[in-house]
Enzyme design. Structure first.
Site, PDB file in Angstrom:
ATOM      1  N   TYR A 170      -7.629  29.654   2.991  1.00 32.81           N
ATOM      2  CA  TYR A 170      -8.710  28.834   3.537  1.00 32.81           C
ATOM      3  C   TYR A 170      -9.208  29.437   4.854  1.00 32.81           C
ATOM      4  O   TYR A 170      -8.784  30.517   5.259  1.00 32.81           O
ATOM      5  CB  TYR A 170      -8.256  27.393   3.680  1.00 32.81           C
ATOM      6  CG  TYR A 170      -7.999  26.696   2.355  1.00 32.81           C
ATOM      7  CD1 TYR A 170      -8.982  26.656   1.366  1.00 32.81           C
ATOM      8  CD2 TYR A 170      -6.779  26.090   2.080  1.00 32.81           C
ATOM      9  CE1 TYR A 170      -8.759  26.026   0.150  1.00 32.81           C
ATOM     10  CE2 TYR A 170      -6.541  25.462   0.861  1.00 32.81           C
ATOM     11  CZ  TYR A 170      -7.527  25.435  -0.101  1.00 32.81           C
ATOM     12  OH  TYR A 170      -7.307  24.813  -1.307  1.00 32.81           O
ATOM     13  N   ARG A 218       0.397  24.849   9.236  1.00 34.31           N
ATOM     14  CA  ARG A 218       0.871  25.396   7.958  1.00 34.31           C
ATOM     15  C   ARG A 218       0.366  26.832   7.825  1.00 34.31           C
ATOM     16  O   ARG A 218      -0.837  27.090   7.849  1.00 34.31           O
ATOM     17  CB  ARG A 218       0.366  24.548   6.792  1.00 34.31           C
ATOM     18  CG  ARG A 218       0.794  25.064   5.416  1.00 34.31           C
ATOM     19  CD  ARG A 218       0.545  24.035   4.332  1.00 34.31           C
ATOM     20  NE  ARG A 218       1.405  22.893   4.515  1.00 34.31           N
ATOM     21  CZ  ARG A 218       2.609  22.745   3.935  1.00 34.31           C
ATOM     22  NH1 ARG A 218       3.064  23.692   3.146  1.00 34.31           N
ATOM     23  NH2 ARG A 218       3.335  21.671   4.152  1.00 34.31           N
TER      24      ARG A 218
END
Length: 220
Positions: A170, A218
């Site tokens: 992402y 993360r």
């Protein structure tokens, strides 16, 4: 297993044990990105299972960063007010809740976002083979503000922490990776350059939410 069921602390977050439910996309949100009763029921049932805390699936900072048609959003105060119902329901079930925020970047479809996909460099992205728009420094600065505003809304919902998604290809991950980041400006090149945008997000979010509010990153 000696400490698995013992309490611990992450800033103000004090889970009763060390079992954590990771963020997993349900696609249970409405097409407008609002939390639904089905989604609330899903997380309440998991809270009853007794995990130390739950991580809500990746939640979009902007509609232009949606990864799927029914991705949960926290891109406005109205979206946050609906997510507050989710937070309150999980707390009522005895659970702790952290909300992950994300922008899909090059890992989505323009047909989903209604806008050109974006990334650090104009390298076609699998599986769509769409070429992302290369972000300018001005656009990056605006995205730092969008991440920060989303994190502030997370805190305002009463959630126990915020997780910043920097993995799985992402947007922030695509800046970290030398595979997708071929920039020649300060946001590319060596590791220091590739980490600049994610670190700007992290520092801005920390300044906004305060020293004690948990921030989890993360990475992959």
């Amino acid at each position: 297993f000696d400490t698995l069921f013992s309490p611990f602390s992450i800033g103000s977050l004090k889970p009763a044990n060390r079992l954590v439910m990771p963020p997993m996309a349900t696609n249970y949100a409405s097409p407008e990105g609002f939390v639904t009763e089905r989604q609330i029921d899903y997380y309440v049932e998991r809270a009853r299972g007794g995990a130390g805390y739950l991580t809500v699936e990746h939640t979009g900072i902007l509609p232009q960063g949606k990864a799927s048609p029914k991705m949960l959003l926290i891109s406005s105060d109205e979206h946050a007010s609906h997510i507050k119902r989710l937070v309150e329901a999980v707390h009522a079930a005895g659970g702790k809740i952290v909300i992950q925020i994300n922008h899909a970047g090059r890992q989505t479809f323009s047909a989903v976002t209604g806008s050109p996909i974006i990334g650090p460099s104009p390298i076609p992205a699998l599986p769509t083979m769409e070429t992302p728009h290369e972000l300018s420094a001005v656009e990056i600065a605006a995205l730092v503000k969008a991440y920060t505003a989303a994190a502030e809304r997370v805190k305002q919902t009463g959630a126990d922490g915020v997780e910043i998604h920097m993995a799985h290809g992402y947007l922030l991950c695509s800046f970290l990776s030398s595979f997708s980041n071929k920039r020649k400006d300060p946001y590319g090149g060596d590791l220091a350059g590739r980490t600049l945008f994610p670190l700007e997000v992290l520092k801005s979010v920390r300044a906004c939410v305060g020293a004690d509010f948990p921030i989890i990153c993360r990475l992959s």
